[in-house]
Each structure stands twice: as C-alpha cells, then as structure tokens.
Design a protein around this motif. Structure first.
Motif, PDB file in Angstrom:
ATOM      1  N   ARG A   1       7.001  -0.989   7.322  1.00  0.00           N
ATOM      2  CA  ARG A   1       6.519   0.368   7.060  1.00  0.00           C
ATOM      3  C   ARG A   1       7.711   1.258   6.721  1.00  0.00           C
ATOM      4  O   ARG A   1       8.736   1.234   7.409  1.00  0.00           O
ATOM      5  CB  ARG A   1       5.767   0.922   8.265  1.00  0.00           C
TER       6      ARG A   1
ATOM      7  N   ASP B   1       4.314  -2.574   3.399  1.00  0.00           N
ATOM      8  CA  ASP B   1       4.552  -3.818   2.666  1.00  0.00           C
ATOM      9  C   ASP B   1       4.540  -4.957   3.668  1.00  0.00           C
ATOM     10  O   ASP B   1       5.546  -5.212   4.346  1.00  0.00           O
ATOM     11  CB  ASP B   1       5.891  -3.746   1.924  1.00  0.00           C
TER      12      ASP B   1
ATOM     13  N   GLU C   1       0.842  -1.190   0.000  1.00  0.00           N
ATOM     14  CA  GLU C   1       0.000   0.000   0.000  1.00  0.00           C
ATOM     15  C   GLU C   1       0.878   1.242   0.000  1.00  0.00           C
ATOM     16  O   GLU C   1       1.793   1.369   0.828  1.00  0.00           O
ATOM     17  CB  GLU C   1      -0.909   0.020   1.233  1.00  0.00           C
TER      18      GLU C   1
ATOM     19  N   TRP D   1       5.786   7.303  -5.874  1.00  0.00           N
ATOM     20  CA  TRP D   1       4.837   6.692  -6.818  1.00  0.00           C
ATOM     21  C   TRP D   1       5.533   6.324  -8.129  1.00  0.00           C
ATOM     22  O   TRP D   1       5.332   5.234  -8.665  1.00  0.00           O
ATOM     23  CB  TRP D   1       3.687   7.649  -7.067  1.00  0.00           C
TER      24      TRP D   1
ATOM     25  N   TYR E   1       0.585   5.372   0.319  1.00  0.00           N
ATOM     26  CA  TYR E   1      -0.259   6.501   0.685  1.00  0.00           C
ATOM     27  C   TYR E   1       0.396   7.783   0.189  1.00  0.00           C
ATOM     28  O   TYR E   1       1.572   8.055   0.478  1.00  0.00           O
ATOM     29  CB  TYR E   1      -0.456   6.545   2.200  1.00  0.00           C
TER      30      TYR E   1
ATOM     31  N   ILE F   1      -0.585   5.023  10.080  1.00  0.00           N
ATOM     32  CA  ILE F   1       0.233   4.616   8.938  1.00  0.00           C
ATOM     33  C   ILE F   1       1.674   5.102   9.042  1.00  0.00           C
ATOM     34  O   ILE F   1       2.617   4.330   8.882  1.00  0.00           O
ATOM     35  CB  ILE F   1      -0.387   5.139   7.624  1.00  0.00           C
TER      36      ILE F   1
ATOM     37  N   PHE G   1       1.040  -2.590  -6.464  1.00  0.00           N
ATOM     38  CA  PHE G   1       0.715  -1.880  -5.229  1.00  0.00           C
ATOM     39  C   PHE G   1      -0.659  -1.243  -5.342  1.00  0.00           C
ATOM     40  O   PHE G   1      -1.174  -1.018  -6.443  1.00  0.00           O
ATOM     41  CB  PHE G   1       1.764  -0.807  -4.928  1.00  0.00           C
ATOM     42  N   SER G   2      -1.244  -0.974  -4.188  1.00  0.00           N
ATOM     43  CA  SER G   2      -2.509  -0.256  -4.114  1.00  0.00           C
ATOM     44  C   SER G   2      -2.221   1.181  -3.700  1.00  0.00           C
ATOM     45  O   SER G   2      -1.437   1.423  -2.776  1.00  0.00           O
ATOM     46  CB  SER G   2      -3.451  -0.906  -3.099  1.00  0.00           C
ATOM     47  N   GLU G   3      -2.856   2.113  -4.375  1.00  0.00           N
ATOM     48  CA  GLU G   3      -2.637   3.537  -4.130  1.00  0.00           C
ATOM     49  C   GLU G   3      -3.783   4.114  -3.303  1.00  0.00           C
ATOM     50  O   GLU G   3      -4.951   3.895  -3.616  1.00  0.00           O
ATOM     51  CB  GLU G   3      -2.543   4.255  -5.478  1.00  0.00           C
ATOM     52  N   PHE G   4      -3.429   4.860  -2.264  1.00  0.00           N
ATOM     53  CA  PHE G   4      -4.424   5.524  -1.426  1.00  0.00           C
ATOM     54  C   PHE G   4      -4.086   7.008  -1.375  1.00  0.00           C
ATOM     55  O   PHE G   4      -3.036   7.398  -0.849  1.00  0.00           O
ATOM     56  CB  PHE G   4      -4.433   4.927  -0.017  1.00  0.00           C
TER      57      PHE G   4
END
Length: 219
Positions: free
Chosen positions: A62, A58, A2, A18, A4, A47, A28-31
């Motif tokens: 962190r 991951d 993830e 990014w 952020y 976070i 990966f997931s983007e927030f």
C-alpha cells in the motif's frame, strides 16, 4: 493494482499519481471517490491510513501520497527511467519535483484546481511570487531542452517532475495566468498529451460541486 482517486475536476494530487500510472503503461483499476463526503472517508478507512487520495494498492503493498506513488511505480516497474539518466539532471529533477510537492502554498490555496471553470481572481503578492518562480522553472527548462521551440517535457522526455507540475498547468489555464513564451510552450505540450486529454475529458463530464474549490469570479 488499484488506484483510488478523488473527483477529476478538483483533485490535483490524484492527477499526479494517475498520470504516472498512465504514462508508465502499468495496468491498473481506477476507483473514484467523491471528495469530502461521508462515504469518501468511510471507504478510505480500509485503504489509506491518512484518509486521503491518491492511494495505491499493489497486491500486499500500500502506498499513499502522490510523490511516493510515483517513486514506487518508477522503482517497481520502470527500472528508474522516470527520472533523467544523467546524475546532474536527475538531482535537479528531484529537487524541482520536491519543491512543487512541498511548496507554493499560496498558489495552492488561492488557485484550486478546477478544470471545468474559467475564472478571474485577485492574486496576492505571495501567489504572484509563486507564479514567478514556476514560470522561471518552466522557461529555464524549455530554454535548455525545447530545441525547436514547439514545447517538450521539462527534461526533454517525461519525468516525475512533469507529473508534479501537471495540476499547475491546469490551474494556470483556469485562472488565465500570464506566463512567458517558454512556459506557454510547456503548458501546451503537457495539455495536448493523450493522457492529459483523457483526464480532462473525464473531468468535464463530472457534475459534482466542491464549494471550497470554487474560487474566483466566473468569466
């Protein structure tokens, strides 16, 4: 995994991390969190210990800070290939990346990243010196690696150094900063990369306004 990040129009540090993930090919997931809002800090409490973006999770690992995230992805998933293989070039690439990461404060303060805008601004002498140094870096690297004068990455193939300088390219576009021919070739190469195009397209669709990053006079 993830990641952020903040608003894509404004968050230069988020862009670095990014881009690293996009270039690496790691899934990966983007927030995306809205910068400087109550919800921004509330969400980051769980976070990131410094309450800033970017932040990476991951599994049980962190990582916060853009350069630390780049180094982590390079170590964990790329076998170190995001730095030049040659030891001399690797040392220079790391030096330039860290110079960008820790310096150029006048430029950062006077020319915030604002991808949607086209602005005119009166530059201080300190910012002019920052621009001259960056122009010299880019021009020197193009002289060494851009053999066909069409533009390339700073060390021929992409590296973490390019990730660090990517937001500066966006700043120079926004404020119409004049640079050398070599630097213009570098800017064009980075801007035309599919990953940068993807980020810019998303930034242009955003509507949020961060007042402190709305510098200069609109053209």
């Amino acid at each position: 995994m993830e990641l952020y990040i903040g608003n894509k129009n404004y968050s230069s540090w988020s862009l670095r991390a990014w881009l690293m993930l996009e270039k690496s090919g790691v899934e990966f997931s983007e927030f995306k969190l809205k910068l400087f809002t109550d919800s921004f800090y509330q969400q980051l409490k769980e976070i990131s210990p410094n309450l800033k973006v970017p932040a990476l999770i991951d599994n049980d690992i962190r990582v916060w800070d853009s350069l630390a995230i780049c180094e982590y992805i390079n170590d964990a998933y790329m076998s170190g290939s995001a730095w030049p293989e040659n030891l001399t070039q690797k040392a220079k690439a790391r030096s330039l990346a860290c110079e960008m990461h820790s310096g150029f404060n006048a430029l950062r303060n006077e020319l915030p990243m604002n991808i949607r805008a086209t602005r005119c601004i009166q530059l201080s002498e300190a910012t002019k010196k920052d621009i001259q140094r960056i122009d010299a870096i880019w021009s020197q690297q193009m002289n060494e690696f851009d053999t066909d004068n069409t533009g390339c990455w700073l060390f021929g193939t992409w590296s973490i150094t390019d990730m660090m300088f990517a937001p500066v390219v966006m700043r120079f576009h926004t404020y119409g900063v004049a640079v050398s021919d070599g630097s213009r070739r570098y800017m064009k190469h980075l801007t035309q990369s599919p990953e940068m195009q993807k980020w810019v397209a998303a930034a242009l669709e955003e509507t949020e306004i961060v007042d402190e990053d709305e510098a200069g006079v609109e053209l």
